[in-house]
Write a protein that holds these residues in place. Structure first.
Motif, short mmCIF file in Angstrom:
data_model
loop_
_atom_site.label_atom_id
_atom_site.label_comp_id
_atom_site.label_asym_id
_atom_site.label_seq_id
_atom_site.Cartn_x
_atom_site.Cartn_y
_atom_site.Cartn_z
N LEU A 77 6.78 3.12 -1.28
CA LEU A 77 5.94 2.47 -2.26
C LEU A 77 4.57 3.15 -2.36
N SER A 78 4.16 3.77 -1.28
CA SER A 78 2.83 4.38 -1.28
C SER A 78 2.73 5.49 -2.32
N GLN A 79 3.87 6.08 -2.72
CA GLN A 79 3.82 7.15 -3.70
C GLN A 79 3.37 6.65 -5.07
N LEU A 80 3.48 5.34 -5.26
CA LEU A 80 3.05 4.77 -6.53
C LEU A 80 1.55 4.89 -6.71
N ASN A 81 0.88 4.86 -5.60
CA ASN A 81 -0.56 4.86 -5.68
C ASN A 81 -1.08 6.30 -5.68
N GLU A 82 -1.66 6.67 -6.79
CA GLU A 82 -2.09 8.06 -6.94
C GLU A 82 -3.42 8.31 -6.23
N GLU A 83 -4.08 7.25 -5.86
CA GLU A 83 -5.39 7.43 -5.23
C GLU A 83 -5.25 7.77 -3.76
N THR A 84 -5.72 8.92 -3.39
CA THR A 84 -5.64 9.34 -1.99
C THR A 84 -6.31 8.34 -1.05
N PRO A 85 -7.49 7.83 -1.39
CA PRO A 85 -8.14 6.92 -0.45
C PRO A 85 -7.27 5.74 -0.05
N SER A 86 -6.50 5.17 -0.99
CA SER A 86 -5.64 4.04 -0.65
C SER A 86 -4.58 4.45 0.35
N ARG A 87 -4.07 5.67 0.16
CA ARG A 87 -3.02 6.12 1.06
C ARG A 87 -3.58 6.30 2.48
N ILE A 88 -4.76 6.85 2.54
CA ILE A 88 -5.38 7.03 3.86
C ILE A 88 -5.69 5.67 4.47
N MET A 89 -6.17 4.77 3.63
CA MET A 89 -6.46 3.42 4.11
C MET A 89 -5.21 2.78 4.69
N GLY A 90 -4.07 2.98 4.00
CA GLY A 90 -2.81 2.43 4.48
C GLY A 90 -2.46 2.97 5.85
N LYS A 91 -2.70 4.25 6.04
CA LYS A 91 -2.43 4.88 7.34
C LYS A 91 -3.34 4.27 8.41
N TRP A 92 -4.59 4.06 8.05
CA TRP A 92 -5.52 3.47 9.03
C TRP A 92 -5.11 2.06 9.40
N VAL A 93 -4.62 1.32 8.41
CA VAL A 93 -4.15 -0.04 8.70
C VAL A 93 -3.01 0.02 9.71
#
Ligand SMILES: [Zn+2]
Length: 146
Positions: A77-93
């Protein structure tokens, strides 16, 4: 923890949906106290189903079909989000969880500090809740839905 039922709840104030174990508490997005005003859209019985339903509920109607296709195709699902910051945030979570898959504002803050981020831990958690990554289990703890 891990099994049981989860509710997909819509906040009447901001229309954002989030997952929750049990009755509506307060909206992770705008802070509105929900109580019985929170609209329970759906009850599901697995963390995986909750994650999908919350993501779908927060996706604009015109994008929902595309999202369903991606879920069926097993794409992250993370591929849906084109914004890099959200993806990094997800990793941090994910990095902030303990062995039980539980995290707190403090554990997220520690991860943010380690990554020299000036993001606010509470906002990161809210974002992750809105994306269906996390469900609140009590006042101070969230569970990662993986
Ligand atoms: Zn709200």
């Amino acid at each position: 923890m891990g099994n049981g039922s989860f509710n997909v709840i819509r906040c009447p104030a901001c229309s954002t949906c989030h997952g929750r174990k049990g009755a509506p508490g307060s909206c992770p997005h705008c802070g509105q106290h929900l109580g019985e005003h929170g609209e329970v859209l759906k009850t599901v019985h697995s963390a995986e189903a909750l994650r999908i339903e919350v993501s779908l509920a927060n996706t604009p109607a015109e994008l929902r079909d595309a999202l369903r296709q991606r879920i069926k195709g097993n794409q992250p699902l993370s591929q849906l989000n084109e914004e890099t910051p959200s993806r990094i945030m997800g990793k941090w979570v994910v990095d902030s969880k303990n062995a039980e898959g539980v995290l707190t504002v403090q554990s997220v803050q520690r991860t943010l500090d380690q990554n020299h981020s000036n993001l606010d831990a509470v906002e990161v958690i809210e974002q992750a809740e809105v994306q269906g990554m996390l469900v609140r289990v009590d006042e101070v703890r969230w569970m990662l839905l993986e």
